[in-house]
Motif scaffolding. Structure first.
Motif, mmCIF file in Angstrom:
data_model
loop_
_atom_site.group_PDB
_atom_site.id
_atom_site.type_symbol
_atom_site.label_atom_id
_atom_site.label_comp_id
_atom_site.label_asym_id
_atom_site.label_seq_id
_atom_site.Cartn_x
_atom_site.Cartn_y
_atom_site.Cartn_z
ATOM 1 N N GLY A 81 157.056 59.464 121.124
ATOM 2 C CA GLY A 81 155.740 59.145 121.670
ATOM 3 C C GLY A 81 155.512 57.648 121.795
ATOM 4 N N PRO A 82 154.662 57.242 122.753
ATOM 5 C CA PRO A 82 154.398 55.811 122.965
ATOM 6 C C PRO A 82 153.489 55.234 121.880
ATOM 7 N N LEU A 83 153.549 53.921 121.743
ATOM 8 C CA LEU A 83 152.636 53.260 120.814
ATOM 9 C C LEU A 83 151.208 53.369 121.324
ATOM 10 N N SER A 84 150.287 53.595 120.408
ATOM 11 C CA SER A 84 148.868 53.641 120.759
ATOM 12 C C SER A 84 148.378 52.218 120.988
ATOM 13 N N LEU A 85 148.001 51.914 122.236
ATOM 14 C CA LEU A 85 147.561 50.549 122.561
ATOM 15 C C LEU A 85 146.292 50.176 121.795
ATOM 16 N N LYS A 86 145.421 51.154 121.618
ATOM 17 C CA LYS A 86 144.168 50.893 120.892
ATOM 18 C C LYS A 86 144.460 50.486 119.457
ATOM 19 N N ASP A 87 145.376 51.219 118.809
ATOM 20 C CA ASP A 87 145.725 50.878 117.422
ATOM 21 C C ASP A 87 146.494 49.565 117.363
ATOM 22 N N LEU A 88 147.316 49.320 118.386
ATOM 23 C CA LEU A 88 148.111 48.100 118.399
ATOM 24 C C LEU A 88 147.234 46.861 118.466
ATOM 25 N N GLU A 89 146.094 46.966 119.156
ATOM 26 C CA GLU A 89 145.144 45.853 119.233
ATOM 27 C C GLU A 89 144.602 45.483 117.861
ATOM 28 N N GLU A 90 144.615 46.478 116.967
ATOM 29 C CA GLU A 90 144.112 46.241 115.612
ATOM 30 C C GLU A 90 145.246 45.979 114.638
ATOM 31 N N GLY A 91 146.447 45.769 115.169
ATOM 32 C CA GLY A 91 147.590 45.457 114.319
ATOM 33 C C GLY A 91 148.224 46.668 113.669
ATOM 34 N N VAL A 92 147.903 47.857 114.202
ATOM 35 C CA VAL A 92 148.455 49.098 113.641
ATOM 36 C C VAL A 92 149.568 49.593 114.564
ATOM 37 N N TYR A 93 150.765 49.761 113.997
ATOM 38 C CA TYR A 93 151.944 50.171 114.761
ATOM 39 C C TYR A 93 152.066 51.693 114.671
ATOM 40 N N LYS A 94 151.303 52.382 115.512
ATOM 41 C CA LYS A 94 151.218 53.840 115.422
ATOM 42 C C LYS A 94 151.549 54.480 116.764
ATOM 43 N N ARG A 95 152.281 55.572 116.713
ATOM 44 C CA ARG A 95 152.667 56.265 117.932
ATOM 45 C C ARG A 95 151.736 57.442 118.220
ATOM 46 N N ASN A 96 151.524 57.684 119.486
ATOM 47 C CA ASN A 96 150.801 58.879 119.922
ATOM 48 C C ASN A 96 151.842 59.979 120.122
ATOM 49 N N GLU A 129 164.451 66.044 106.678
ATOM 50 C CA GLU A 129 163.355 66.089 105.715
ATOM 51 C C GLU A 129 162.055 66.614 106.303
ATOM 52 N N ARG A 130 162.029 66.868 107.604
ATOM 53 C CA ARG A 130 160.812 67.295 108.304
ATOM 54 C C ARG A 130 159.678 66.290 108.085
ATOM 55 N N LEU A 131 160.042 65.012 108.139
ATOM 56 C CA LEU A 131 159.065 63.934 107.990
ATOM 57 C C LEU A 131 159.225 62.951 109.142
ATOM 58 N N PHE A 132 158.097 62.425 109.619
ATOM 59 C CA PHE A 132 158.117 61.384 110.626
ATOM 60 C C PHE A 132 157.252 60.233 110.128
ATOM 61 N N TYR A 133 157.849 59.058 110.084
ATOM 62 C CA TYR A 133 157.123 57.884 109.589
ATOM 63 C C TYR A 133 156.392 57.223 110.751
ATOM 64 N N ASN A 134 155.075 57.295 110.697
ATOM 65 C CA ASN A 134 154.228 56.714 111.739
ATOM 66 C C ASN A 134 153.404 55.604 111.119
ATOM 67 N N ASP A 135 153.657 54.372 111.526
ATOM 68 C CA ASP A 135 153.034 53.194 110.921
ATOM 69 C C ASP A 135 153.355 53.134 109.429
ATOM 70 N N GLY A 136 154.574 53.545 109.097
ATOM 71 C CA GLY A 136 155.021 53.458 107.712
ATOM 72 C C GLY A 136 154.595 54.607 106.822
ATOM 73 N N SER A 137 153.752 55.500 107.322
ATOM 74 C CA SER A 137 153.268 56.612 106.509
ATOM 75 C C SER A 137 154.027 57.888 106.877
ATOM 76 N N PRO A 138 154.558 58.588 105.853
ATOM 77 C CA PRO A 138 155.283 59.832 106.156
ATOM 78 C C PRO A 138 154.322 60.956 106.527
ATOM 79 N N ILE A 139 154.622 61.612 107.621
ATOM 80 C CA ILE A 139 153.798 62.731 108.092
ATOM 81 C C ILE A 139 154.691 63.965 108.177
ATOM 82 N N GLU A 140 154.277 65.056 107.566
ATOM 83 C CA GLU A 140 155.033 66.293 107.653
ATOM 84 C C GLU A 140 154.943 66.853 109.068
#
Length: 394
Positions: A81-96, A129-140
Motif C-alpha cells: 500500500g502507498p504511504l498516507s500523504l496526510k500522515d506523512l505531513e505530520e511526520g508519520v510514516y504509515k501506509r494505506n 509471523e502474520r505481522l505487518f509493521y506499519n510506522d514501526g508498530s506491529p499489526i496482526e
C-alpha cells in the motif's frame, strides 16, 4: 456429516473437474488453506497456477483476496500500500493498506522469487509471523495462506533461501499430458462446471476441525523413521518443518472426511520435507516407501478377501451365498474408493483391483439370476417349492 465438510468435498470435486490433471495441486491448495500454511507452485507459464488460486478465492465468499505479479522493479507500495500523504505531513510514516496484502486472507504472488530487497523483509515477516509493521508498530494481519508461483527455482546466492523456506508445500506443475484432457481444455468444457460456494466463517470452522483431527502414535513413530532415514542421506529438514507438517497431515485427513490421520496420509509430505532441489527425489522415495506400506497392505488384504469370497461362492452354490458374496464385493469396492482418496499415488493399482472386484461381483450376480430363473422354471414344471439349484454353471 458436517455441512461444511460436505461443501469441502464438493469444492474439491468441482475444482478437479474444472482444472485438468491438477488433482495434486487442488488437494495441496485446500490442505494449505485448512492448515493455514503456504504453498508454492513451480512450472511454466500457462499452467493454471493463478487461475486455480483465483477460483478458490471466488468459492470462499467473504475473503479478501490479493494477487500480484512481482518483478525486479516492484515497489513496496504495490504490495503493501502507498504511504498516507496526510500522515506523512505530520511526520508519520504509515501506509494505506486497503485492498493490499496486509488486509488479505488469501494471497497469490506470481514470480515470487523476483521479490527485491525492498519488499523481501516485510514479506518474510508477514508470511511467517502474520505481522505487518506499519510506522514501526506491529499489526496482526488476517492472512491464512500465501500461494506463490514461479517459472523456475531460485538460484543459489540470490538470498531467497528464507523466502523459499516459508512455503511448507511445494509442487512442480507442468502442461496437460493426456490428449483427451487437452482437447477438453481446448473446448473449455471445464467452464460448464458449477462451482460451489462457502462462507468465510465455514472455512474458519473447518480450520478449527482440522486442529482437532487425531494423530495416532504410529504416525509419530513413522515420522521418526522418515527423519532418521533422511538424516542417513544427509537431508535434515528443520524441527519446525516437521512440526508444521502435522497440520498438513490433519488437513489431508479432514479433506478425506476422517477424524484420524492414517499412515497413507504421509505421502503428501514428499512435497514438504526437502530443502534443495537435489534432495527432492530422495525425499520422495523415502516418504513414499513409508506411506505406501499401509496402502500396499490394504490392497493385498482386499485382493485376498475378494478371491476368498469368490471361491466360497463357487463352493456354496446356493442363492443365499451368492447374495452374501455380492454384498461383500460391494463393501470391498467401497473400501477401494476410500483408499484411492488417501493414496492417489497408487491409483493405477487400485483401478486394476476395482476392475477385478467388479468382474467377480458381476459374474456372481449373473449366475445368481440364472439360478433364480432356472429355479422358478423348475418349480413351475414340477409344482415344487424347491429353493435350491445349481449356482454356477461352469
Amino acid at each position: 456429516m458436517n455441512s461444511s465438510l460436505l461443501k469441502l468435498h464438493e469444492i474439491k470435486r468441482a475444482l478437479n473437474e474444472k482444472f485438468y490433471e491438477r488433482e495434486s495441486e487442488v488437494e495441496g491448495i485446500l490442505v494449505a488453506l485448512l492448515a493455514r500454511q503456504h504453498m508454492l507452485m513451480i512450472g511454466p507459464a500457462g499452467t493454471a497456477k493463478s487461475a486455480l488460486s483465483a477460483e478458490l478465492a471466488k468459492i470462499v465468499q467473504g475473503t479478501e483476496y490479493f494477487q500480484w505479479l512481482l518483478t525486479r522493479f516492484s515497489t513496496p507500495e504495490e504490495v503493501f500500500g502507498p504511504l498516507s500523504l496526510k500522515d506523512l505531513e505530520e511526520g508519520v510514516y504509515k501506509r494505506n493498506t486497503a485492498t493490499k496484502m496486509p488486509e488479505a486472507h488469501l494471497v497469490f504472488l506470481d514470480e515470487i522469487f523476483k521479490a527485491n530487497s525492498a519488499i523481501l523483509n516485510s514479506l518474510l515477516t508477514l508470511i511467517n509471523e502474520r505481522l505487518f509493521y506499519n510506522d514501526g508498530s506491529p499489526i496482526e494481519v488476517p492472512l491464512m495462506s500465501v500461494i506463490g508461483a514461479s517459472n523456475e527455482y531460485p538460484e543459489d546466492g540470490e538470498g531467497l533461501e528464507a523466502l523459499f523456506d516459508r512455503f511448507l508445500l511445494r509442487f512442480e506443475i507442468d502442461f496437460i499430458a493426456d490428449e483427451s484432457n487437452f482437447v477438453s481444455m481446448m473446448k473449455d468444457e471445464g467452464a460448464a462446471v458449477e462451482m460451489p460456494a462457502m462462507q468465510l466463517d465455514e472455512l474458519v470452522q473447518l480450520q478449527e476441525l482440522t486442529d482437532q483431527v487425531k494423530i495416532p502414535d504410529e504416525v509419530y513413530e513413522t515420522l521418526s523413521f522418515i527423519r532418521r532415514e533422511l538424516q542417513d542421506e544427509g537431508i535434515q529438514p528443520s524441527d519446525r518443518r516437521f512440526k508444521q507438517s502435522l497440520g498438513i497431515l490433519q488437513a489431508k485427513a479432514l479433506i478425506n472426511q476422517r477424524e484420524t490421520v492414517q499412515i497413507a496420509d504421509l505421502a503428501i509430505l514428499e512435497n514438504a520435507l526437502w530443502e534443495t532441489l537435489d534432495q527432492k527425489e530422495a525425499v520422495s522415495n523415502i516418504v513414499r516407501k513409508y506411506a505406501k506400506d499401509h496402502a500396499a497392505q490394504t490392497l493385498a488384504s482386499i485382493e485376498t478377501e475378494a478371491n476368498e469370497v469368490f471361491d466360497a461362492a463357487k463352493r456354496d452354490q446356493s442363492t443365499e451365498a451368492g447374495m452374501e458374496a455380492i454384498q461383500k464385493f460391494q463393501s470391498l469396492a467401497d473400501d477401494l474408493l476410500k483408499l484411492k482418496e488417501t493414496a492417489p499415488n497408487r491409483a493405477e493399482e487400485i483401478d486394476r483391483l476395482q476392475t477385478q472386484v467388479n468382474t467377480m461381483k458381476n459374474e456372481v450376480e449373473s449366475s445368481r439370476l440364472d439360478v433364480e430363473y432356472l429355479g422358478a422354471t423348475n418349480q413351475k414344471k414340477n409344482g415344487t417349492d424347491d429353493q435350491h439349484g445349481v449356482f454356477f454353471r461352469m
